[in-house]
Design a protein around this motif. Structure first.
Motif, mmCIF file in Angstrom:
data_model
loop_
_atom_site.group_PDB
_atom_site.id
_atom_site.type_symbol
_atom_site.label_atom_id
_atom_site.label_comp_id
_atom_site.label_asym_id
_atom_site.label_seq_id
_atom_site.Cartn_x
_atom_site.Cartn_y
_atom_site.Cartn_z
ATOM 1 N N GLY A 1 0.799 -1.220 0.000
ATOM 2 C CA GLY A 1 0.000 0.000 0.000
ATOM 3 C C GLY A 1 0.825 1.261 0.000
ATOM 4 O O GLY A 1 0.277 2.366 -0.115
ATOM 5 N N GLY A 2 2.162 1.141 0.117
ATOM 6 C CA GLY A 2 3.022 2.317 0.104
ATOM 7 C C GLY A 2 3.854 2.369 -1.155
ATOM 8 O O GLY A 2 3.930 1.411 -1.922
ATOM 9 N N ALA A 3 4.471 3.512 -1.362
ATOM 10 C CA ALA A 3 5.291 3.705 -2.559
ATOM 11 C C ALA A 3 6.694 3.147 -2.335
ATOM 12 O O ALA A 3 7.196 3.088 -1.217
ATOM 13 N N GLY A 4 7.319 2.741 -3.412
ATOM 14 C CA GLY A 4 8.683 2.253 -3.345
ATOM 15 C C GLY A 4 9.357 2.413 -4.686
ATOM 16 O O GLY A 4 8.716 2.746 -5.683
ATOM 17 N N PHE A 5 10.673 2.225 -4.720
ATOM 18 C CA PHE A 5 11.378 2.216 -5.996
ATOM 19 C C PHE A 5 12.270 0.989 -6.058
ATOM 20 O O PHE A 5 12.909 0.619 -5.071
ATOM 21 N N VAL B 1 11.956 6.856 9.069
ATOM 22 C CA VAL B 1 11.348 6.001 10.091
ATOM 23 C C VAL B 1 9.842 6.228 10.161
ATOM 24 O O VAL B 1 9.153 5.576 10.937
ATOM 25 N N THR B 2 9.327 7.142 9.351
ATOM 26 C CA THR B 2 7.903 7.434 9.370
ATOM 27 C C THR B 2 7.126 6.596 8.371
ATOM 28 O O THR B 2 5.915 6.473 8.455
ATOM 29 N N GLY B 3 7.845 6.015 7.387
ATOM 30 C CA GLY B 3 7.174 5.227 6.360
ATOM 31 C C GLY B 3 6.582 6.067 5.249
ATOM 32 O O GLY B 3 5.878 5.560 4.379
ATOM 33 N N ARG B 4 6.898 7.374 5.239
ATOM 34 C CA ARG B 4 6.313 8.240 4.211
ATOM 35 C C ARG B 4 7.157 8.303 2.948
ATOM 36 O O ARG B 4 6.659 8.658 1.887
ATOM 37 N N LEU B 5 8.451 7.989 3.059
ATOM 38 C CA LEU B 5 9.318 8.048 1.889
ATOM 39 C C LEU B 5 9.231 6.756 1.087
ATOM 40 O O LEU B 5 8.832 5.712 1.596
ATOM 41 N N ASP B 6 9.623 6.840 -0.188
ATOM 42 C CA ASP B 6 9.671 5.653 -1.028
ATOM 43 C C ASP B 6 10.696 4.671 -0.459
ATOM 44 O O ASP B 6 11.799 5.055 -0.074
ATOM 45 N N SER B 7 10.332 3.393 -0.423
ATOM 46 C CA SER B 7 11.219 2.362 0.104
ATOM 47 C C SER B 7 12.017 1.721 -1.029
ATOM 48 O O SER B 7 11.431 1.310 -2.029
ATOM 49 N N PRO B 8 13.348 1.606 -0.899
ATOM 50 C CA PRO B 8 14.132 0.921 -1.924
ATOM 51 C C PRO B 8 13.992 -0.593 -1.800
ATOM 52 O O PRO B 8 14.083 -1.146 -0.702
ATOM 53 N N VAL B 9 13.737 -1.263 -2.911
ATOM 54 C CA VAL B 9 13.614 -2.718 -2.922
ATOM 55 C C VAL B 9 14.450 -3.271 -4.070
ATOM 56 O O VAL B 9 14.787 -2.558 -5.028
ATOM 57 N N LEU B 10 14.794 -4.544 -3.976
ATOM 58 C CA LEU B 10 15.586 -5.201 -5.013
ATOM 59 C C LEU B 10 14.675 -5.757 -6.099
ATOM 60 O O LEU B 10 13.634 -6.355 -5.801
ATOM 61 N N ASP B 11 15.086 -5.592 -7.327
ATOM 62 C CA ASP B 11 14.393 -6.190 -8.469
ATOM 63 C C ASP B 11 15.402 -7.075 -9.195
ATOM 64 O O ASP B 11 16.229 -6.594 -9.970
ATOM 65 N N SER B 12 15.366 -8.379 -8.894
ATOM 66 C CA SER B 12 16.321 -9.323 -9.482
ATOM 67 C C SER B 12 15.932 -9.599 -10.932
ATOM 68 O O SER B 12 14.939 -10.275 -11.198
ATOM 69 N N VAL B 13 16.730 -9.091 -11.873
ATOM 70 C CA VAL B 13 16.400 -9.266 -13.290
ATOM 71 C C VAL B 13 17.027 -10.524 -13.884
ATOM 72 O O VAL B 13 16.582 -11.011 -14.928
ATOM 73 N N GLY B 14 18.086 -11.072 -13.254
ATOM 74 C CA GLY B 14 18.719 -12.263 -13.812
ATOM 75 C C GLY B 14 19.910 -12.731 -13.001
ATOM 76 O O GLY B 14 20.307 -12.099 -12.018
ATOM 77 N N LEU C 1 12.954 -5.672 0.552
ATOM 78 C CA LEU C 1 13.203 -4.322 1.041
ATOM 79 C C LEU C 1 14.663 -4.160 1.458
ATOM 80 O O LEU C 1 15.224 -5.009 2.148
ATOM 81 N N ILE C 2 15.273 -3.064 1.044
ATOM 82 C CA ILE C 2 16.618 -2.707 1.495
ATOM 83 C C ILE C 2 16.439 -1.736 2.656
ATOM 84 O O ILE C 2 16.113 -0.566 2.456
ATOM 85 N N ASP C 3 16.636 -2.207 3.891
ATOM 86 C CA ASP C 3 16.392 -1.346 5.038
ATOM 87 C C ASP C 3 17.658 -0.951 5.781
ATOM 88 O O ASP C 3 17.602 -0.159 6.728
ATOM 89 N N SER C 4 18.800 -1.481 5.383
ATOM 90 C CA SER C 4 20.064 -1.141 6.042
ATOM 91 C C SER C 4 21.213 -1.318 5.051
ATOM 92 O O SER C 4 21.130 -2.134 4.133
#
Length: 320
Positions: free
Chosen positions: A47-51, A200-213, A132-135
């Motif tokens: 439900g939140g935004a991410g990149f 820490v508020t959850g309002r910013l876009d969250s970076p996540v991994l997109d494994s393409v290959g 999710l990349i959180d650290s």
């Protein structure tokens, strides 16, 4: 259940240049190769935004590490004690570690097997779910002292437990701390700098991994055995034993990296992305990307035949 925390080193490449230099595009065994125009893309997660950061991974982890598990069934008294007063893992180990029990199972898990499971999870969950990349952390260099006889001796360091703190989990997960890699309990030689996710508020876009290959390093184009230079992006560092005692301790093998972030040897990147995609992480993890992040420029030189004057001068000529 045992959790194996697997730190992943990420590096950025120029896909076109790597394809021409080592044939990285021809080593892809599943999925697809990185495209020159690959950059971050918007995704929706929970439900939140991410990149999403597109990444290409090797099929092997370059890590020498095994986990041996022994499962024993403790007597009923141990179960009653836990039900009466829940215990932490450390307290349970101190109280019940020496208690006799019935052997249930022995098992061994290798770092390679755990890494394969991790890749499978990245492919099955997709960028919008659990990747999710959180650290992030940056290891420092190894410092040395000169021992008698001129031998170099690496200095050991101590990284505080706060390295593993994460503000995203202050009110829940493990009392605000990430599960540390098991090997981080070993001797450390590098100071670690932590870069937790800024929001820490959850309002910013969250970076996540997109494994393409995935790519197989064994399929990369080779070089002459007479002039071979290890490509640190695709092979572990070479550390042969320096004396008979070290050789016996290593059972005749070279020292290889493990999952200790502060360890002496650093393994090659397990995530490759593009320069434009990597730069997008700068806002999420301040300080994780240096002001001058280019660490290696490799050049393939043509026309080198030996040690004649023209061959020696070829590497100094400007590119056309």
């Amino acid at each position: 259940m045992t959790f194996w925390s697997f730190p992943l080193l990420i590096a950025a490449i120029d896909p076109v240049a790597e394809a021409r230099l080592v044939g990285l595009n021809k080593a892809v065994v599943s999925g697809r190769y990185l495209r020159p125009g690959d950059t971050v893309s918007s995704v929706s997660r929970g439900g939140g935004a991410g990149f999403a950061v597109p990444v290409l991974s090797p099929t092997r982890p370059y890590v020498d590490e095994q986990l041996r598990l022994t499962v024993r069934r403790l007597p009923a008294a141990a179960a009653r004690a836990v039900l009466h007063a829940p215990l932490t893992t450390a307290t349970a180990q101190r109280r019940f570690g020496g208690m006799p029990g019935t052997l249930v199972r022995r098992a061994e898990v290798s770092a390679t097997g755990a890494y394969r499971q991790l890749l499978a999870q990245l492919h099955s969950t997709g960028a919008a779910n659990d990747a999710l990349i959180d650290s992030a952390w940056t290891p420092g260099p190894v410092d040395y002292t000169v021992a008698p006889g001129g031998w170099l001796r690496p200095r050991t360091v101590t990284n505080p437990p706060s390295i593993w703190a994460n503000p995203l989990y202050q009110n829940g997960y493990q009392n605000g701390y990430l599960p540390t890699p098991l090997a981080s309990a070993d001797v450390q030689f590098r100071k670690l700098t932590a870069h937790p996710f800024t929001d820490v508020t959850g309002r910013l876009d969250s970076p996540v991994l997109d494994s393409v290959g995935e790519f197989d390093p064994a399929r990369l184009a080779g070089f002459s055995a007479l002039s071979a230079v290890p490509l640190e992006t695709y092979a572990p560092p070479l550390a042969a034993p320096g004396n008979p005692a070290a050789s016996r301790a290593l059972r005749g093998h070279d020292l290889l990296p493990d999952s200790n972030l502060g360890g002496y040897l650093q393994r090659p990147p397990l995530l490759l992305t593009t320069l434009s995609a990597l730069s997008a992480l700068r806002g999420s993890f301040p300080g994780v990307i240096a002001a001058q992040p280019i660490s290696v420029i490799r050049v393939r030189v043509a026309g080198v035949q030996g040690t004649d004057a023209l061959s020696r001068a070829a590497p100094t000529l400007p590119a056309a």
